[in-house]
Scaffold this active site. Structure first.
Site, PDB file in Angstrom:
ATOM      1  N   HIS A 161      49.778  47.309  15.586  1.00 40.98           N
ATOM      2  CA  HIS A 161      51.187  47.710  15.770  1.00 40.98           C
ATOM      3  C   HIS A 161      51.415  49.193  15.515  1.00 40.98           C
ATOM      4  O   HIS A 161      52.459  49.731  15.863  1.00 40.98           O
ATOM      5  CB  HIS A 161      52.088  46.884  14.850  1.00 40.98           C
ATOM      6  CG  HIS A 161      52.152  45.441  15.252  1.00 40.98           C
ATOM      7  ND1 HIS A 161      53.243  44.883  15.859  1.00 40.98           N
ATOM      8  CD2 HIS A 161      51.225  44.451  15.175  1.00 40.98           C
ATOM      9  CE1 HIS A 161      53.007  43.612  16.124  1.00 40.98           C
ATOM     10  NE2 HIS A 161      51.783  43.317  15.714  1.00 40.98           N
ATOM     11  N   ASP A 370      54.896  57.174  15.306  1.00 43.06           N
ATOM     12  CA  ASP A 370      55.301  55.761  15.267  1.00 43.06           C
ATOM     13  C   ASP A 370      54.529  55.014  16.353  1.00 43.06           C
ATOM     14  O   ASP A 370      54.389  55.529  17.467  1.00 43.06           O
ATOM     15  CB  ASP A 370      56.815  55.664  15.564  1.00 43.06           C
ATOM     16  CG  ASP A 370      57.496  54.544  14.794  1.00 43.06           C
ATOM     17  OD1 ASP A 370      56.831  53.532  14.514  1.00 43.06           O
ATOM     18  OD2 ASP A 370      58.700  54.672  14.498  1.00 43.06           O
TER      19      ASP A 370
HETATM   20  C1  GDG Z   1      55.908  48.535  13.047  1.00 46.61           C
HETATM   21  C2  GDG Z   1      55.457  49.870  13.662  1.00 46.61           C
HETATM   22  C3  GDG Z   1      56.272  49.076  15.892  1.00 46.61           C
HETATM   23  C4  GDG Z   1      65.188  47.387   9.992  1.00 46.61           C
HETATM   24  N1  GDG Z   1      66.066  47.358   8.982  1.00 46.61           N
HETATM   25  C5  GDG Z   1      66.662  46.148   9.060  1.00 46.61           C
HETATM   26  C6  GDG Z   1      66.136  45.450  10.144  1.00 46.61           C
HETATM   27  N2  GDG Z   1      65.229  46.234  10.690  1.00 46.61           N
HETATM   28  C7  GDG Z   1      64.440  45.875  11.879  1.00 46.61           C
HETATM   29  C8  GDG Z   1      64.818  46.714  13.074  1.00 46.61           C
HETATM   30  C9  GDG Z   1      63.556  46.606  13.905  1.00 46.61           C
HETATM   31  C10 GDG Z   1      62.480  46.529  12.848  1.00 46.61           C
HETATM   32  O1  GDG Z   1      63.090  46.134  11.627  1.00 46.61           O
HETATM   33  C11 GDG Z   1      61.790  47.865  12.631  1.00 46.61           C
HETATM   34  O2  GDG Z   1      60.879  48.036  13.653  1.00 46.61           O
HETATM   35  P1  GDG Z   1      60.294  49.460  14.048  1.00 46.61           P
HETATM   36  O3  GDG Z   1      59.518  49.283  15.311  1.00 46.61           O
HETATM   37  O4  GDG Z   1      61.420  50.412  14.194  1.00 46.61           O
HETATM   38  O5  GDG Z   1      59.390  49.940  12.836  1.00 46.61           O
HETATM   39  P2  GDG Z   1      58.288  49.321  11.785  1.00 46.61           P
HETATM   40  O6  GDG Z   1      58.917  48.405  10.816  1.00 46.61           O
HETATM   41  O7  GDG Z   1      57.605  50.523  11.221  1.00 46.61           O
HETATM   42  O8  GDG Z   1      57.290  48.472  12.708  1.00 46.61           O
HETATM   43  C12 GDG Z   1      56.313  50.218  14.868  1.00 46.61           C
HETATM   44  C13 GDG Z   1      56.549  47.740  15.236  1.00 46.61           C
HETATM   45  O9  GDG Z   1      55.716  47.519  14.088  1.00 46.61           O
HETATM   46  C14 GDG Z   1      56.323  46.575  16.197  1.00 46.61           C
HETATM   47  O10 GDG Z   1      55.042  46.612  16.753  1.00 46.61           O
HETATM   48  O11 GDG Z   1      57.259  49.317  16.882  1.00 46.61           O
HETATM   49  O12 GDG Z   1      55.863  51.422  15.466  1.00 46.61           O
HETATM   50  O13 GDG Z   1      55.508  50.922  12.697  1.00 46.61           O
HETATM   51  O14 GDG Z   1      63.525  45.413  14.625  1.00 46.61           O
HETATM   52  O15 GDG Z   1      65.958  46.191  13.684  1.00 46.61           O
HETATM   53  N3  GDG Z   1      66.522  44.225  10.506  1.00 46.61           N
HETATM   54  C15 GDG Z   1      67.500  43.645   9.742  1.00 46.61           C
HETATM   55  N4  GDG Z   1      68.044  44.264   8.659  1.00 46.61           N
HETATM   56  C16 GDG Z   1      67.666  45.512   8.290  1.00 46.61           C
HETATM   57  O16 GDG Z   1      68.204  46.075   7.330  1.00 46.61           O
HETATM   58  N5  GDG Z   1      67.917  42.422  10.061  1.00 46.61           N
END
Ligand code: GDG
Length: 467
Positions: A161, A370
């Site tokens: 990821h 990222d």
């Molecule tokens: C890794 C990789 C890759 C966040 N705060 C809350 C919440 N979230 C959810 C967001 C989003 C997810 O968490 C975060 O996803 P990201 O992709 O932005 O980042 P990482 O956590 O670092 O994820 C990344 C991912 O894996 C998937 O392969 O894209 O590059 O680093 O969905 O909405 N959700 C809720 N409350 C929060 O306070 N419900």
């Protein structure tokens, strides 16, 4: 119990909650990997093998949302050495361009090997004959090979990821051969973008000297492994429906009331992580307010930072830095009312996130590095109409697909400031043109398509089976 489809990930997709009467229940947890894979499990059924989040405790398997949840125990010391240590203080910074300094400790590595073996054994126990096992992410890179040795009949996929770094950086790792060999145990190794697959293949060639043809590594006489990009996505229709529900509309209204109905809303949503570029983003916004290019009486910058990895030193420092930075900017605001930056260091229900995406005129997604970044895609899915604007770092995997976003180099503060203002002030036609293209991309490239494509390729990839 055995399963024909098994997902193996460091964390289970559920968190334990306890109500006022002391009753325990399991609730779907937030985070990128879970947001992406949970809908896949709900649709397919099977088993999810992972740690349940509490140290020194055995939890029996149970059923959640129609699939089997299989907890793997970790001791307190393993959490410190395998999870907080090798996974999050060695691999995480190393794989994200060393934006923080990776630490190398031999005892952390030993714990990584030990825990990977436990996950591999548990998956081997519950996978039925010829089953498909899909291993996830950087915490479990040794599992594919271990699993193949235990169960050569399985079809094994792996998906990373986070970014896979360039050879010059990866080569620092004292255990670089073991990691590459671990991954090559899979029939299919998936990356977020083609650059990751290319970095991986280049290393396999130079360090392991294995023959490669069209992305396929011939590992030995009977096994080969394909490396390819599968850009991950979101449940676009699900997010859109959530954002359009009456409850979300009410919540959006309440949010605007709380913020005092500003004319313009800038939004950031991130786990509180040093890869997400928060220091740079907040400084840029602070300067725009200080210079009067943004007016704090009619513009607000809402920044959600979800608590993350709080026991790792670098994350504690980041939290303090951001508190200080936001405090300094807000304390210098010329207005007595609402501060220019509304900074919320806590998690929110998904519906609140959807409401925030709805009210944001400009979404700021500016990581230093990222793998993909799902928040960027969620914004595009949730924001109504065509007048939203997405500012996106060119160092997020998502930048390869979301070409029509306002792209920025997060290290270039002046450049970023100009683009933040441009995203807000561009002509409506220009904003609509960009947004239309982003929406088309996110609606056609969904999480369902991601999983189907990966699993379809996995069913054709790899070894000659000896069933
Ligand atoms: C890794 C990789 C890759 C966040 N705060 C809350 C919440 N979230 C959810 C967001 C989003 C997810 O968490 C975060 O996803 P990201 O992709 O932005 O980042 P990482 O956590 O670092 O994820 C990344 C991912 O894996 C998937 O392969 O894209 O590059 O680093 O969905 O909405 N959700 C809720 N409350 C929060 O306070 N419900």
């Amino acid at each position: 119990m055995t399963a024909e489809f098994v997902v193996v990930a460091n964390r289970l997709p559920v968190d334990r909650t306890t109500d006022e009467d002391g009753n325990e229940a399991w609730r779907t947890s937030p985070g990128g990997l879970v947001t992406a894979l949970e809908p896949v499990m709900r649709a397919r059924g099977g088993a999810w093998v992972g740690w349940h989040g509490a140290p020194d405790e055995e939890v029996a398997p149970f059923v959640h949302e129609g699939y089997e949840v299989v907890p793997v125990p970790l001791s307190g010391q393993e959490v410190a050495e395998f999870y907080e240590g090798f996974s999050n203080a060695t691999l995480w910074p190393l794989y994200h361009d060393t934006v923080a300094f990776p630490e190398f400790h031999r005892e952390w590595w030993d714990a990584y090997v030990q825990v990977n073996l436990r996950f591999a054994k548990r998956a081997a126990e519950i996978a039925s004959r010829g089953a498909t096992v899909w291993v996830q992410d950087y915490q479990l890179q040794l599992v594919p090979r271990m699993l193949r040795e235990l169960r050569p009949d399985l079809r094994i996929g792996f998906f990373l990821h986070i970014p896979f770094p360039p050879a010059e950086i990866f080569a620092q790792l004292p255990w670089r051969r073991e990691i590459l060999e671990g991954l090559l145990g899979a029939d299919l190794v998936g990356f977020q973008i083609q650059g990751g697959a290319t970095n991986f293949l280049r290393l396999v060639r130079s360090l392991l000297r294995l023959p490669i043809e069209q992305g396929v590594v011939r590992v030995d006489g009977s096994h080969s492994s394909l490396a390819r990009a599968y850009p991950i996505s979101i449940d676009t229709a699900g997010f859109q429906a959530l954002a359009e529900s009456p409850e979300t509309l009410d919540e959006a209204q309440r949010l605007l009331d709380d913020l005092g109905h500003p004319k313009h809303v800038f939004l950031g949503v991130d786990r509180l992580d040093y890869t997400k570029g928060l220091r740079q983003r907040i400084r840029a916004m602070g300067e725009l307010f200080a210079e009067g290019r943004l007016d704090p009486t009619d513009t607000v910058f809402l920044q959600v930072a979800t608590p993350s990895r709080e026991r790792v030193d670098e994350y504690r420092r980041l939290r303090d830095d951001i508190d200080l930075l936001v405090g300094r900017i807000n304390s210098q605001s010329p207005t007595a009312g609402r501060p220019p930056i509304v900074y919320l260091h806590r998690g929110f229900p998904r519906q609140t996130m959807a409401a925030m995406y709805r009210i944001a005129d400009v979404m700021l997604v500016t990581p230093l590095r990222d793998g993909m970044n799902l928040v960027a895609k969620e914004y595009v899915a949730c924001h109504p109409g065509l007048q939203g604007a997405l500012v996106l770092s060119e160092f997020a995997g998502a930048a390869k697909e979301l070409r029509q976003a306002y792209q920025v180099n997060p290290y270039d503060l002046n450049g970023m400031k100009d683009v933040f203002v441009q995203a807000l002030t561009d002509a409506p036609r220009e904003r609509a043109r960009r947004m239309r293209s982003l929406q088309r991309q996110v609606r056609t490239h969904t999480i369902d398509r991601w999983a189907t494509t990966f699993l379809e390729d996995l069913s054709h990839a790899g070894s000659d089976r000896n069933q």
